[in-house]
Design a protein around this motif. Structure first.
Motif: not given
Ligand code: FES
Ligand SMILES: [Fe+2]
Length: 439
Positions: A13-17, A423-433
């Motif tokens: 999935d390009p968006e998930l990637y 799942l935890r990682e891809v669900s969590t935005a970070d400060h840079a985003e």
């Protein structure tokens, strides 16, 4: 994950990637090189974190830097050679020059053209964190990353017991091999982490031609002599209780190699582990694998235990670039490391017998992931092996070492831990985003 169900979509999935690149590869500690590849000041290799290319270089002061291979003038790669030695990098476009510590060093017509240039602001961007453990160099692109030790958690204890067995340490033999595979990086990661279940079926032919010790009795399969050890952080291993009979060491090394080990470097519980167990494979989240198994380097030769590192570098949602570094012991007698290298190549090189098996089957998930019928029929993948009632696989509460251990390897608890972390990682935005969103 509590039910052991995964959607095929996550394998193509390009968006998930794009979330994986942002939130996993640009945030986790990623392996970039072995220290033995860049022993001298100025030595460098080109490596990737996610799909970004970096120069991993030992600067004039001996410090290892991980520099973004993009000129700060217009973004051209400043280094176009995969490996070499240089005090400076000169961009081919307009010839801006950077020192090998990343500092801006000069430009054509500098005195006329850039009278007021703030040189300190225009050096090459660098990974904010670089650290190494037993020769393995890792970098994190996240300014807020934990220390490497904290990131590795209990895996650090096992790295000591697998790679830190003497003062001389290990080195990468030759160039890393790399090749493209039509698969999703997570299929490789979960396989290296814990998939003992596939060995007796997918790799049966290697046993039949005599290249692999008896799979079940030797402990490479999921039952006798094998177990999982894993961590909620998504790292994990297949542990074995010894592949080869005496005089081989428990890890499978012959006496002339095992005699060079200085086990007093290790804590008493680590010594106990080394005396009784070894790892068949491991995965350090997200994409660094290791394999340590025996194979015969030549027909009729006795088995040689080889150790290699495998990086599953993503290159799109349906492509992996596999990187392999065979590691040799600096203390080993002549011939041993060469045999180990040949054995590693024969099993897991680009044309290795096990590698061909694995990379063919890993092509399935991405094609299911973009299949119309898979989506319309609600297809799901099964990660239920070892869930309650499925098998005798259980947590081994008597395991005296770090991590969660299981009674056998006939289960998929580590894979479920891997996908929970994913799942935890891809669900969590970070400060840079967030900063980017606010601009
Ligand atoms: S792009 Fe590098 S000098 Fe212009
Ligand atoms: Fe395999």
């Amino acid at each position: 994950m509590e039910q052991g169900i995964v959607s095929p979509r996550i394998f193509n999935d390009p968006e998930l990637y794009s979330y994986e690149l942002d939130r996993i590869f640009a945030r986790c500690w990623c392996f970039v090189a072995h220290e033995s590849e860049i022993p001298m000041p100025g030595d460098y290799v080109l490596r990737n974190i996610g799909q970004d290319q970096f120069i991993v270089v030992r600067d004039e002061d001996g410090q290892i830097r991980v520099l973004f291979n993009k000129c700060t003038h217009r973004g051209s790669p400043v280094c176009r050679v995969e490996k070499g030695n240089s005090s400076h990098f000169r961009c081919p476009y307009h010839s801006w020059v950077f020192k090998n510590n990343g500092d801006w060093s000069g430009a054509p017509y500098r005195k006329k053209a850039y009278k007021k240039l703030d040189a300190a602001a225009w050096g090459l961007a660098a990974a904010p964190h670089v650290d190494s453990v037993h020769g393995l160099i890792f970098a994190s692109l996240d300014p807020d990353a934990p220390t490497l030790d904290d990131y590795l958690g209990g895996m650090r204890w096992y790295l000591d017991a697998l790679l830190g067995l003497n003062d001389q340490g290990m080195r990468a033999i030759g160039e890393p091999h790399r090749w493209r595979v039509p698969a999703n990086w997570k299929s490789g990661a979960e396989n290296f982490m814990a998939d003992a279940y596939h060995v007796p079926s997918l790799h049966r032919s290697a046993e039949e031609v005599g290249m692999f010790p008896n799979i079940e009795a030797g402990g490479a399969g999921p039952q006798a002599g094998s177990r999982h050890v894993y961590f909620d952080e998504g790292h994990g291993m297949i542990i074995n209780d010894g592949f080869l009979p005496p005089p081989w060491h428990r890890s499978g090394f012959p006496p002339e190699v095992a005699d060079t080990f200085q086990l007093d470097r290790l804590a008493p519980d680590q010594q106990l582990f080394v005396d009784n167990h070894s790892a068949t494979t491991f995965l350090i989240f997200p994409n660094l694998g290791l394999v340590r198994v025996p194979a015969s380097p030549h027909p009729d030769a006795p088995p040689t235990v080889f150790t290699y590192l495998r990086q599953l570098q993503p290159s799109g949602p349906d492509t992996i670039v596999n990187w392999n570094w065979t590691l040799g012991w600096n203390s080993a007698p002549d011939g041993f490391n060469e045999d180990a290298y040949v054995a590693a190549l024969s099993m897991h090189g680009p044309a290795g017998i096990l590698e061909q098996d694995d990379t063919v089957v890993w092509g399935g998930p991405p094609t299911a992931g973009k299949s119309v019928f898979a989506r319309k029929s609600g297809m799901r993948f099964n990660f239920q092996l070892g869930l309650d009632g499925m098998s005798d696989y259980a947590e081994d509460t008597s395991w005296a070492f770090p991590g969660r251990a299981t009674t056998t390897a006939l289960g998929e608890a580590p894979q479920r831990a891997f996908y929970r972390r994913w799942l935890r990682e891809v669900s969590t935005a970070d400060h840079a985003e967030n900063r980017e969103d606010g601009q």
